[in-house]
Design a protein around this motif. Structure first.
Motif, short mmCIF file in Angstrom:
data_model
loop_
_atom_site.label_atom_id
_atom_site.label_comp_id
_atom_site.label_asym_id
_atom_site.label_seq_id
_atom_site.Cartn_x
_atom_site.Cartn_y
_atom_site.Cartn_z
N GLY A 270 -29.66 -13.82 -16.16
CA GLY A 270 -30.95 -13.96 -15.49
C GLY A 270 -31.23 -12.73 -14.65
O GLY A 270 -30.47 -11.76 -14.66
N PRO A 271 -32.30 -12.74 -13.89
CA PRO A 271 -32.67 -11.58 -13.07
C PRO A 271 -31.59 -11.16 -12.07
O PRO A 271 -31.51 -9.99 -11.70
N SER A 272 -30.78 -12.12 -11.63
CA SER A 272 -29.73 -11.81 -10.64
C SER A 272 -28.40 -11.47 -11.29
O SER A 272 -27.39 -11.32 -10.59
N GLY A 273 -28.35 -11.35 -12.62
CA GLY A 273 -27.10 -11.07 -13.31
C GLY A 273 -26.65 -12.27 -14.12
O GLY A 273 -27.44 -13.15 -14.47
N SER A 274 -25.36 -12.30 -14.42
CA SER A 274 -24.81 -13.37 -15.24
C SER A 274 -24.13 -14.42 -14.38
O SER A 274 -23.57 -14.12 -13.33
N ARG A 275 -24.18 -15.65 -14.85
CA ARG A 275 -23.45 -16.73 -14.21
C ARG A 275 -22.80 -17.59 -15.29
O ARG A 275 -23.21 -17.58 -16.45
N ARG A 276 -21.78 -18.29 -14.88
CA ARG A 276 -21.01 -19.14 -15.79
C ARG A 276 -21.34 -20.60 -15.47
O ARG A 276 -21.31 -21.01 -14.32
N VAL A 277 -21.64 -21.37 -16.50
CA VAL A 277 -22.02 -22.77 -16.34
C VAL A 277 -21.20 -23.62 -17.30
O VAL A 277 -21.12 -23.30 -18.49
N ARG A 278 -20.60 -24.68 -16.79
CA ARG A 278 -19.92 -25.60 -17.69
C ARG A 278 -20.93 -26.20 -18.67
O ARG A 278 -22.03 -26.60 -18.25
N ALA A 279 -20.55 -26.29 -19.93
CA ALA A 279 -21.48 -26.82 -20.93
C ALA A 279 -21.96 -28.21 -20.53
O ALA A 279 -23.12 -28.56 -20.74
N ALA A 280 -21.08 -29.01 -19.95
CA ALA A 280 -21.45 -30.37 -19.56
C ALA A 280 -22.54 -30.40 -18.50
O ALA A 280 -23.22 -31.42 -18.33
N GLU A 281 -22.72 -29.29 -17.77
CA GLU A 281 -23.71 -29.24 -16.70
C GLU A 281 -25.04 -28.63 -17.13
O GLU A 281 -25.96 -28.49 -16.32
N LEU A 282 -25.16 -28.29 -18.42
CA LEU A 282 -26.38 -27.65 -18.90
C LEU A 282 -27.49 -28.63 -19.22
O LEU A 282 -28.66 -28.27 -19.19
N PHE A 283 -27.14 -29.88 -19.52
CA PHE A 283 -28.11 -30.79 -20.11
C PHE A 283 -28.66 -31.77 -19.08
O PHE A 283 -27.91 -32.49 -18.42
N LEU A 284 -29.99 -31.79 -18.97
CA LEU A 284 -30.67 -32.69 -18.03
C LEU A 284 -31.20 -33.94 -18.71
O LEU A 284 -31.13 -35.04 -18.17
N ASP A 285 -31.79 -33.77 -19.89
CA ASP A 285 -32.43 -34.86 -20.62
C ASP A 285 -32.66 -34.37 -22.04
O ASP A 285 -32.36 -33.22 -22.38
N ALA A 286 -33.20 -35.22 -22.89
CA ALA A 286 -33.51 -34.79 -24.25
C ALA A 286 -34.49 -33.61 -24.20
O ALA A 286 -35.58 -33.72 -23.63
N GLY A 287 -34.07 -32.47 -24.75
CA GLY A 287 -34.92 -31.29 -24.76
C GLY A 287 -35.00 -30.53 -23.46
O GLY A 287 -35.79 -29.59 -23.35
N GLN A 288 -34.20 -30.89 -22.46
CA GLN A 288 -34.26 -30.23 -21.16
C GLN A 288 -32.87 -29.76 -20.72
O GLN A 288 -31.90 -30.52 -20.81
N THR A 289 -32.81 -28.52 -20.23
CA THR A 289 -31.56 -27.98 -19.70
C THR A 289 -31.78 -27.52 -18.26
O THR A 289 -32.89 -27.55 -17.73
N THR A 290 -30.70 -27.06 -17.64
CA THR A 290 -30.77 -26.54 -16.28
C THR A 290 -31.17 -25.06 -16.24
O THR A 290 -31.24 -24.47 -15.16
N LEU A 291 -31.43 -24.44 -17.39
CA LEU A 291 -31.80 -23.04 -17.43
C LEU A 291 -33.16 -22.81 -16.78
O LEU A 291 -34.11 -23.58 -17.01
N ALA A 292 -33.27 -21.75 -16.01
CA ALA A 292 -34.57 -21.35 -15.47
C ALA A 292 -35.38 -20.66 -16.58
O ALA A 292 -34.83 -20.25 -17.60
#
Length: 292
Positions: free
Chosen positions: A137-159
């Motif tokens: 992202g604009p601030s560089g790279s970050r590491r995210v557990r795959a289990a924490e990426l998914f919010l709902d069907a078709g939705q992730t935590t990505l900006a």
């Protein structure tokens, strides 16, 4: 045909990819989700950002971790001895993906995760493998557990100005694996999937176990099977694991393929089959697993 105009860009660096992203842009990875949506006028991005020139299709091993570029296709996974050796669950998943050769050559693991479709194979598999996503992202790279990426069907935590560039997966060389999916037909999307990993100690008792269901709920569901640790994994233990799986359900997902009630009914049997497969191939070598 896509009915609306848009700007197309194909950056050659991750920094340029990020600079091109905003709330009116769409990332194009394999295109198996984005292009049909645009063709049906379900998505109207001002800009399409193509990742194919950004150098994100590499596979390598660093220490005890398998490193996968987000643009790796299913065919890339199947052709890689590193994947077969360090993450055989990922190889097995890729070998049975719905869509045939054309889809295996086009669809990417990063695109599957970013789309966050419950019926996709990749999300639950990467969660079971304890994968980390590398997100730029604009601030560089970050590491995210795959289990924490998914919010709902078709939705992730990505900006809106972030993109997945790759994944890191701990090696599972000593672990048995099982992957099962239930479909209405050969070309159908899965109704339910189960990804299982099982490690036994020298006495044949369960040392570690992981089970993740896909398609059953809106996001991958990790089932706590810690009650199996220390036990020999026989039919009684598999039956108990299936019961624990059913008890773990909270909001079974409904779509055009199946109602939530049906998914709840099949969750236990699908989980049991995956765990049984994992038990049966603990200690199987790569050569034995692939018939070489």
């Amino acid at each position: 045909m896509i009915p609306t105009r848009f700007e197309y860009v194909a950056p050659r660096t991750v920094a340029d990819v990020v600079a091109a992203l905003d709330g009116d842009s769409r990332v194009l990875a394999g295109g198996t989700w984005v292009v049909p949506e645009m063709g049906r006028a379900e998505s109207h991005p001002r800009r399409v950002v193509d990742l194919r020139r950004a150098g994100l299709a590499t596979i390598s091993v660093g220490g005890s971790r398998l490193c996968l570029g987000a643009m790796c296709t299913y065919s890339d996974l199947l052709a890689s001895r590193d994947v077969a050796h360090h993450a055989p669950l990922l190889h097995t998943m890729a070998s049975g993906v719905t869509g045939g050769v054309a889809l295996r050559n086009q669809a990417t693991i990063g695109g599957s995760v970013a789309a966050a479709r419950p019926q996709s194979d990749v999300p639950a598999t990467l969660v079971a493998l304890r994968a980390d996503a590398i997100v730029a992202g604009p601030s560089g790279s970050r590491r995210v557990r795959a289990a924490e990426l998914f919010l709902d069907a078709g939705q992730t935590t990505l900006a809106v100005d972030e993109v997945i560039t790759g994944f890191e997966v701990p090696s599972e060389r000593r672990t048995g694996h099982g992957y099962v999916k239930l479909k209405r037909g050969g070309s159908s999307w899965p109704i339910a999937t189960a990804a299982a990993l099982l490690r036994l100690d020298d006495a044949g008792r369960c040392e570690a176990v992981r089970l993740v269901l896909g398609g059953i709920e809106a996001v991958p569901l990790t089932v706590d099977l810690s009650v199996m640790v220390g036990l020999r994994v026989g039919d009684k233990e598999l039956d108990a694991a299936a019961a624990h799986t059913v008890a773990a359900l909270s909001a079974p997902w409904t779509d055009v393929l199946a109602p939530g009630e049906y998914r709840a009914a099949v969750a236990g049997p699908v989980a049991r089959r995956a765990l049984a497969l994992a038990r049966n191939n603990v200690g199987v070598t790569e050569e034995e697993r692939h018939g070489r």
